[in-house]
Design an enzyme around this catalytic site. Structure first.
Site, PDB file in Angstrom:
ATOM      1  CB  ALA A   1       5.309   4.413   3.114  1.00  0.00           C
ATOM      2  CG  ASN A   2       0.509   1.902   1.966  1.00  0.00           C
ATOM      3  OD1 ASN A   2      -0.077   1.773   3.020  1.00  0.00           O
ATOM      4  ND2 ASN A   2       1.230   0.917   1.420  1.00  0.00           N
ATOM      5  NE  ARG A   3      -2.589   9.809   2.620  1.00  0.00           N
ATOM      6  CZ  ARG A   3      -1.840  10.811   3.078  1.00  0.00           C
ATOM      7  NH1 ARG A   3      -1.458  10.823   4.350  1.00  0.00           N
ATOM      8  NH2 ARG A   3      -1.467  11.773   2.269  1.00  0.00           N
TER       9      ARG A   3
END
Ligand code: CTP
Ligand code: CA
Length: 225
Positions: free
Chosen positions: A33-35
């Site tokens: 995932a990412n932020r």
């Protein structure tokens, strides 16, 4: 007044907005995932609704509540986001604010991967579909206005102009994410609006104010004649 797509300069228009991160499974319990917080995409959806549009919000997992009155389509992966966007067409305007994972695990494991004598697993990656480029491709269902974002760390306007041309979208909102600019997870941004004709720099604005300003620019575009 101005809520639920009943009044305002975008009355009668359908807006498609992508928001949040995507989650790409490694196995049933793990993902890449990412932020992305989804704050900017959700704020854009709220502002387009406020301007009178009917809004479909295709979003990855976030902690942001969907603005009351938008149609939320929750997804996890980039492939699901792509399919949900295509199912939501036709739309007059599409705004791609999601932080789509560039890669997915090519063959996610059906079972939880166990530690073992083989050492750490190697993850083969495959490139995800480009949703912005796909929505921008010429065809009967192309939204009249397609807007993307570009996060750049150097030569922000030049790189964003190149990205606009490469993706085939109409507008790009570019921001500088070089260290020290606090763009990721921050609550305000300095953006450059890049069109085929011009680049203009907006003052530092909160994410809700960026949504309002973008909705205003979109309304002006549709109501210019
Ligand atoms: N985007 C998308 N689908 C993807 C990747 C990106 O719709 N698979 C959209 C994003 O929502 C954003 C725009 O494309 O509006 C630009 O994303 P960005 O990550 O800056 O561009 P990339 O083409 O992925 O280039 P980079 O190598 O710089 O990450
Ligand atoms: Ca990317």
């Amino acid at each position: 007044i101005g809520r639920f797509g009943t009044q305002g300069p975008l009355k009668g228009r359908h807006a498609l907005v992508t928001s949040g991160p995507t989650h790409e499974p490694i196995d049933p319990v793990r993902y890449i995932a990412n932020r992305s917080s989804g704050k900017q995409g959700h704020a854009i959806a709220a502002a387009l609704l406020q301007a009178g549009a009917r809004v479909t919000l295709v979003s990855g997992p976030t902690h942001e509540p969907a603005p009351a009155g938008v149609t939320l389509v929750p997804i996890e992966t980039a492939a699901e986001m792509m399919a949900a966007c295509q199912a939501a067409l036709p739309a007059d305007v599409a705004v791609c604010a999601a932080a789509v994972a560039d890669w997915r695990v090519a063959t996610p494991s059906g079972q939880k991967i166990k530690k073992g004598a083989g050492g750490p697993p190697a993850l083969a990656l495959a490139e995800n579909p480009d949703i912005l480029a796909t929505l921008s491709a010429v065809g009967p269902n192309r939204p009249a206005l397609v807007v993307g974002f570009a996060a750049e760390t150097e030569d922000v306007v030049a790189h964003a102009q190149a990205k606009r041309a490469r993706k085939g979208c109409d507008w790009i909102l570019a921001n500088d994410v070089s260290p020290g600019t606090q763009a990721f997870g921050g609550d305000s941004n300095i953006l450059h609006l890049i069109t085929a004709e011009a680049a203009s720099t907006w003052p530092r604005l909160s994410k809700p104010d960026i949504g309002t300003r973008l909705a205003g620019a979109i309304a002006a575009h549709f109501n210019k004649d």
